[in-house]
Design an enzyme around this catalytic site. Structure first.
Site, PDB file in Angstrom:
ATOM      1  N   ASN A   1       7.647   5.050   2.581  1.00 27.34           N
ATOM      2  CA  ASN A   1       8.665   4.132   2.084  1.00 27.34           C
ATOM      3  C   ASN A   1       8.193   2.684   2.193  1.00 27.34           C
ATOM      4  O   ASN A   1       7.390   2.341   3.066  1.00 27.34           O
ATOM      5  CB  ASN A   1       9.964   4.318   2.860  1.00 27.34           C
ATOM      6  CG  ASN A   1      10.516   5.727   2.726  1.00 27.34           C
ATOM      7  OD1 ASN A   1      10.237   6.412   1.741  1.00 27.34           O
ATOM      8  ND2 ASN A   1      11.265   6.185   3.718  1.00 27.34           N
TER       9      ASN A   1
ATOM     10  N   HIS B   1       2.268   3.028   1.954  1.00 27.03           N
ATOM     11  CA  HIS B   1       2.350   2.448   0.617  1.00 27.03           C
ATOM     12  C   HIS B   1       2.732   0.976   0.623  1.00 27.03           C
ATOM     13  O   HIS B   1       3.175   0.441  -0.387  1.00 27.03           O
ATOM     14  CB  HIS B   1       3.338   3.260  -0.229  1.00 27.03           C
ATOM     15  CG  HIS B   1       2.904   4.676  -0.413  1.00 27.03           C
ATOM     16  ND1 HIS B   1       3.774   5.694  -0.740  1.00 27.03           N
ATOM     17  CD2 HIS B   1       1.669   5.256  -0.312  1.00 27.03           C
ATOM     18  CE1 HIS B   1       3.097   6.840  -0.821  1.00 27.03           C
ATOM     19  NE2 HIS B   1       1.830   6.588  -0.566  1.00 27.03           N
TER      20      HIS B   1
ATOM     21  N   CYS C   1      -0.506 -17.497  -7.961  1.00 24.56           N
ATOM     22  CA  CYS C   1      -0.896 -17.816  -6.591  1.00 24.56           C
ATOM     23  C   CYS C   1      -1.018 -19.331  -6.443  1.00 24.56           C
ATOM     24  O   CYS C   1      -1.674 -19.997  -7.257  1.00 24.56           O
ATOM     25  CB  CYS C   1      -2.229 -17.136  -6.266  1.00 24.56           C
ATOM     26  SG  CYS C   1      -2.911 -17.579  -4.656  1.00 24.56           S
TER      27      CYS C   1
ATOM     28  N   ASN D   1      13.703  18.581   4.814  1.00 25.80           N
ATOM     29  CA  ASN D   1      13.871  18.000   3.481  1.00 25.80           C
ATOM     30  C   ASN D   1      14.833  18.847   2.667  1.00 25.80           C
ATOM     31  O   ASN D   1      14.807  20.075   2.753  1.00 25.80           O
ATOM     32  CB  ASN D   1      12.521  17.948   2.754  1.00 25.80           C
ATOM     33  CG  ASN D   1      12.584  17.133   1.479  1.00 25.80           C
ATOM     34  OD1 ASN D   1      12.740  15.911   1.513  1.00 25.80           O
ATOM     35  ND2 ASN D   1      12.461  17.797   0.338  1.00 25.80           N
TER      36      ASN D   1
END
Length: 287
Positions: free
Chosen positions: A105, A122, A180, A246
């Site tokens: 997550n 991630h 940037c 799950n």
């Protein structure tokens, strides 16, 4: 919050399995559904096509749409709070029953709940990186620039939140994406897109957690993404028991010694409550 009677025996099995053992935990989107963040693949989830890394780099219009939706989704992400499942994992870490959390997550809820050792496979939505020079920025500062350049973002009529912090928006042709401030390069939320590899050092840290544990608990992940199933396979090859919690089938079910098909947060809360009565004073409490 209690688990259903038909999974009560399975919870007892997990309690006995973890007695005297320390587990690593791998979490997915199914853990955050009780915080109001929908799951990509859970029951009732709508089909969608997430942004790929190749599309983000090569299609300016797609990049504009992503940044518009991502900004609105991030604002919603910022308003959600940890649920009972996140708090249960904090408790299990404090009692030494788990050595840390590996999460797929990007919502930051494990850290907000108080988990001390969290590996974000991630990435996380709260930082932005420059793809040219590598400079990192807090999401708040980039959000201020986005809203200054695109006033429509300050008054969205409605936002449909997605698991990766994206959201559906309308017309984006005139949308302005900040560059940037260091080198003028392309900015990207610090999350791993589809088609992008998990950073080597991040996966190594996750692998080390699994390697140091005696068991692996998978909570709220269908294990469709390669990084998750690799960690499950690592545990299997090492002969470590695997528990899968799950709703619905996962790619790890055939490797699990116990599969609990029920709500993730309530099962984790029940496990934390029951394991509190099985504390082992000699259990290694690595952090």
């Amino acid at each position: 919050m209690k688990v259903r009677t038909d999974v009560d025996d399975a919870v007892r099995q997990v309690v006995e399995l973890l007695r005297g053992r320390q587990a690593a935990v791998l979490t997915g989107a199914g853990l955050s559904t009780d915080s109001g963040i929908p799951d990509y693949r859970g029951e009732g989830s709508e089909p969608r096509t997430p942004m790929t890394f190749q599309m983000f780099l090569g299609d300016e219009r797609a990049r504009k749409r992503y940044w518009a939706g991502s900004h609105l989704g991030w604002k919603r992400f910022n308003s959600v709070v940890p649920n009972a499942g996140h708090r249960a994992l904090v408790a299990l870490e404090e009692t030494g029953h788990i050595n840390g959390v590996i999460t797929q997550n990007v919502d930051g809820l494990h850290t907000e709940a108080g988990s001390r050792r969290v590996v974000e496979l991630h990435g996380a939505m709260d930082t932005v990186i420059c793809l040219a020079c590598g400079q990192a920025f807090g999401r708040e500062s980039v959000a201020e620039r986005l809203e200054a350049a695109n006033p429509i973002l300050t008054t969205p009529e409605s936002v449909r939140l997605a698991p990766d912090g994206d959201a559906d928006v309308g017309e984006i042709d005139d949308f302005v994406i900040p560059d940037c401030t260091v080198c003028g390069g392309m900015l990207k939320p610090n999350v791993v897109f589809f088609g992008e590899f998990v950073p080597t050092e991040t996966f190594a840290e996750a692998s080390a957690l699994v390697g140091a544990a005696d068991a692996l608990i998978v909570a709220g992940s269908s294990l469709t993404v390669n990084s998750g199933i690799r960690l499950v396979e690592q545990a299997r090859r090492a002969g470590k028991p695997i528990v899968v919690i799950n709703r619905g089938a996962t790619k790890g079910d055939g490797r699990a010694v116990v599969k609990i098909d029920s709500g993730t947060s309530e099962v984790l809360a029940e496990l934390a409550e029951r394991l509190a009565g099985h504390l082992d004073p000699d259990l290694d409490r690595r952090s």
